[in-house]
Scaffold this active site. Structure first.
Site, PDB file in Angstrom:
ATOM      1  CD  GLU A 164      -2.444   1.953   0.794  1.00 61.48           C
ATOM      2  OE1 GLU A 164      -2.516   3.192   0.880  1.00 61.48           O
ATOM      3  OE2 GLU A 164      -3.103   1.297  -0.020  1.00 61.48           O
ATOM      4  CG  ASP A 210      -3.997   5.124  -3.141  1.00 63.97           C
ATOM      5  OD1 ASP A 210      -3.669   5.574  -2.049  1.00 63.97           O
ATOM      6  OD2 ASP A 210      -4.553   4.033  -3.265  1.00 63.97           O
ATOM      7  CG  ASN A 211       1.106   7.741  -0.680  1.00 64.32           C
ATOM      8  OD1 ASN A 211       0.874   8.885  -0.324  1.00 64.32           O
ATOM      9  ND2 ASN A 211       2.049   7.012  -0.128  1.00 64.32           N
ATOM     10  CG  ASN A 219      -5.805   8.163  -0.830  1.00 69.14           C
ATOM     11  OD1 ASN A 219      -4.719   7.687  -0.588  1.00 69.14           O
ATOM     12  ND2 ASN A 219      -6.868   7.406  -1.034  1.00 69.14           N
ATOM     13  CG  HIS A 224      -6.828   1.400   9.394  1.00 70.57           C
ATOM     14  ND1 HIS A 224      -7.264   2.633   9.821  1.00 70.57           N
ATOM     15  CD2 HIS A 224      -6.276   1.619   8.185  1.00 70.57           C
ATOM     16  CE1 HIS A 224      -6.972   3.549   8.911  1.00 70.57           C
ATOM     17  NE2 HIS A 224      -6.363   2.957   7.906  1.00 70.57           N
ATOM     18  CG  ASN A 279      -5.841   7.331   2.858  1.00 71.48           C
ATOM     19  OD1 ASN A 279      -4.707   7.264   2.410  1.00 71.48           O
ATOM     20  ND2 ASN A 279      -6.853   6.672   2.315  1.00 71.48           N
ATOM     21  CG  HIS A 322      -4.067   2.829   5.152  1.00 75.62           C
ATOM     22  ND1 HIS A 322      -5.317   3.339   5.417  1.00 75.62           N
ATOM     23  CD2 HIS A 322      -3.928   2.903   3.814  1.00 75.62           C
ATOM     24  CE1 HIS A 322      -5.887   3.687   4.279  1.00 75.62           C
ATOM     25  NE2 HIS A 322      -5.060   3.441   3.294  1.00 75.62           N
TER      26      HIS A 322
HETATM   27  C1  LIG Z   1       3.111   8.049   0.704  1.00 75.08           C
HETATM   28  O1  LIG Z   1       2.896   9.070   1.604  1.00 75.08           O
HETATM   29  C2  LIG Z   1       3.815   9.161   2.683  1.00 75.08           C
HETATM   30  C3  LIG Z   1       3.429  10.285   3.524  1.00 75.08           C
HETATM   31  O2  LIG Z   1       3.712  11.448   2.871  1.00 75.08           O
HETATM   32  C4  LIG Z   1       5.211   9.370   2.161  1.00 75.08           C
HETATM   33  O3  LIG Z   1       6.110   9.447   3.225  1.00 75.08           O
HETATM   34  C5  LIG Z   1       5.542   8.228   1.257  1.00 75.08           C
HETATM   35  O4  LIG Z   1       6.791   8.469   0.663  1.00 75.08           O
HETATM   36  C6  LIG Z   1       4.514   8.112   0.169  1.00 75.08           C
HETATM   37  N1  LIG Z   1       4.855   6.945  -0.602  1.00 75.08           N
HETATM   38  C7  LIG Z   1       4.755   6.911  -1.891  1.00 75.08           C
HETATM   39  C8  LIG Z   1       5.317   5.716  -2.533  1.00 75.08           C
HETATM   40  O5  LIG Z   1       4.225   7.758  -2.546  1.00 75.08           O
END
Ligand SMILES: *[C@@H]1O[C@H](CO)[C@@H](O)[C@H](O)[C@H]1NC(C)=O
Ligand SMILES: *[C@@H]1O[C@H](CO)[C@@H](O)[C@H](O)[C@H]1NC(C)=O
Ligand SMILES: *[C@@H]1O[C@H](CO)[C@@H](O)[C@H](O)[C@H]1NC(C)=O
Length: 356
Positions: free
Chosen positions: A53, A269-270, A224, A134, A168, A114
């Protein structure tokens, strides 16, 4: 009321319902066609079958990967296994992640990780790992210290707060403080669905430090991924069903000032920021319906997007990798380290691709 009145009311009701339904389908991107885009030389990471994730890469090439996320309506290929944090060394070329052990006293059997984020203490180099957990569908932010020699995580504290419901993702900004995105205003499954269906924009970003917890941004459909610019002046927060990346200026008192919103036409998403070029990398979902009603015959696609010059008037948005689910399914994040791209997924595998 006469028959005509009732018919009129019914027509109005159906029209409103129809409009909300269309708007919902558009937000869920049900009609969104995406063309595959291949990248040569991609390889799956060994041993990841039940999600990756979130990924965070340290400046020395060590990547933390959260695996095993469980949630209502989410597919899971290892329902009996607790979630884990894996460590992958991007400097050794092996592409074999291994699980980190967690200190005694932490309930690893209910671990459901998560979003994650690392923080490096500038004074002594201590690495803190913040993980959204979670257990039994609660939202707890766990703070660990990474002990590199032992490949282990020492649990320091669990943060729970009434403003931190349905967390999230997080971005750590100190050994004890972070920004968190909230993905739904309601926590009840049916109300969560109604919130999505009606397109309410009641979520946002919460700032947390001991003694100071407050909402610092609002107006997102479903917060997100969240991350910070390399110069630490800006916060980028993804709006999943709003399809946007929202740029905020970070103020001295930790409040956020909205700067702009960039539409990327995917369920965002991220996010991560390239440590060198400052490009923003996004893991996205082209079709919500495929993500939530899992069908192995027609799996959720994977999509990786790069945004160059996000602060300029014309950010360049490129679909770098798009796969129909035959290789990987349901991309949740993308991170780069020295010309290597790591792609994570909500419940499927993880992919490594050389970029040049
Ligand atoms: C996802 O979000 C976190 C929090 O900002 C960050 O530290 C992490 O590098 C992100 N991961 C990716 C692969 O985007
Ligand atoms: C999105 O997914 C749904 C459910 O699998 C499917 O019926 C629809 O055709 C998909 N849309 C596109 C454009 O592929
Ligand atoms: C995905 O694309 C490959 C070819 O690249 C094709 O063989 C496969 O049938 C496709 N799968 C789906 C689910 O459309």
């Amino acid at each position: 009321m006469g028959a005509l009145g009732r018919v009129t009311l019914l027509v109005v009701f159906l029209a409103v319902l129809g409009e909300r339904l269309m708007s919902f389908c558009n937000r869920a991107l049900i009609f969104n066609e995406v063309e595959p885009v291949d990248l040569p030389g991609c390889q799956l990471l060994k041993g990841i079958e039940a999600g990756s994730e979130d990924i965070d890469v340290l400046p020395n090439g060590l990547a933390f990967i959260s695996t095993g996320l469980k949630g209502p309506g989410l597919q899971n290929f290892a329902p009996d296994e607790p979630g884990k944090i894996l460590l992958l060394d991007l400097e050794d070329g092996g592409l074999i992640p291994s699980p980190l052990s967690i200190s005694e006293g932490f309930d690893a059997s209910s671990f459901n990780p998560h979003g994650l984020s690392t923080y490096i203490d500038e004074k002594d180099g201590t690495v803190y790992l913040f993980v959204v957990n979670h257990p039994q569908l609660r939202s707890i932010v766990e703070i660990f210290r990474f002990v590199e020699e032992e490949k282990s995580l020492l649990h320091l504290k669990s943060v729970e707060h009434e403003l931190l419901t349905s967390v999230n993702d997080i971005v750590a900004v100190g050994p004890n403080s972070f920004y968190a995105t909230i993905d739904s205003y309601f926590s009840h499954t049916f109300l969560r669905f109604m919130e999505l269906f009606l397109g309410l924009r009641w979520t946002g970003v919460v700032y947390y430090s001991p003694g100071d917890v407050r909402q610092v941004a609002t107006g997102l459909h479903s917060g997100n991924g969240i991350t910070m610019s390399n110069d630490k002046k800006y916060i980028y927060a993804a709006d999943f069903s709003g399809h946007t990346i929202n740029v905020y200026k970070k103020n001295e008192d930790w409040s956020l000032t909205p700067i702009k919103s960039v539409d990327v036409n995917t369920l965002v998403d991220n996010l991560s920021v390239d440590p060198v070029t400052e490009d923003v990398w996004v893991g996205g979902h082209p079709n919500l319906s495929k993500l939530v009603s899992y069908n192995p015959e027609d799996p959720p696609p994977a999509e990786v997007i790069r945004i160059q010059n996000i602060h300029s008037d014309n950010p360049v948005i490129t679909r770098v990798y798009v796969n129909n689910g035959s290789v990987i399914q349901g991309t949740s994040c993308a991170s780069v380290y020295k010309g290597q791209l790591l792609v994570g997924t909500v419940f499927h595998r993880a992919l490594h691709c050389p970029l040049y």
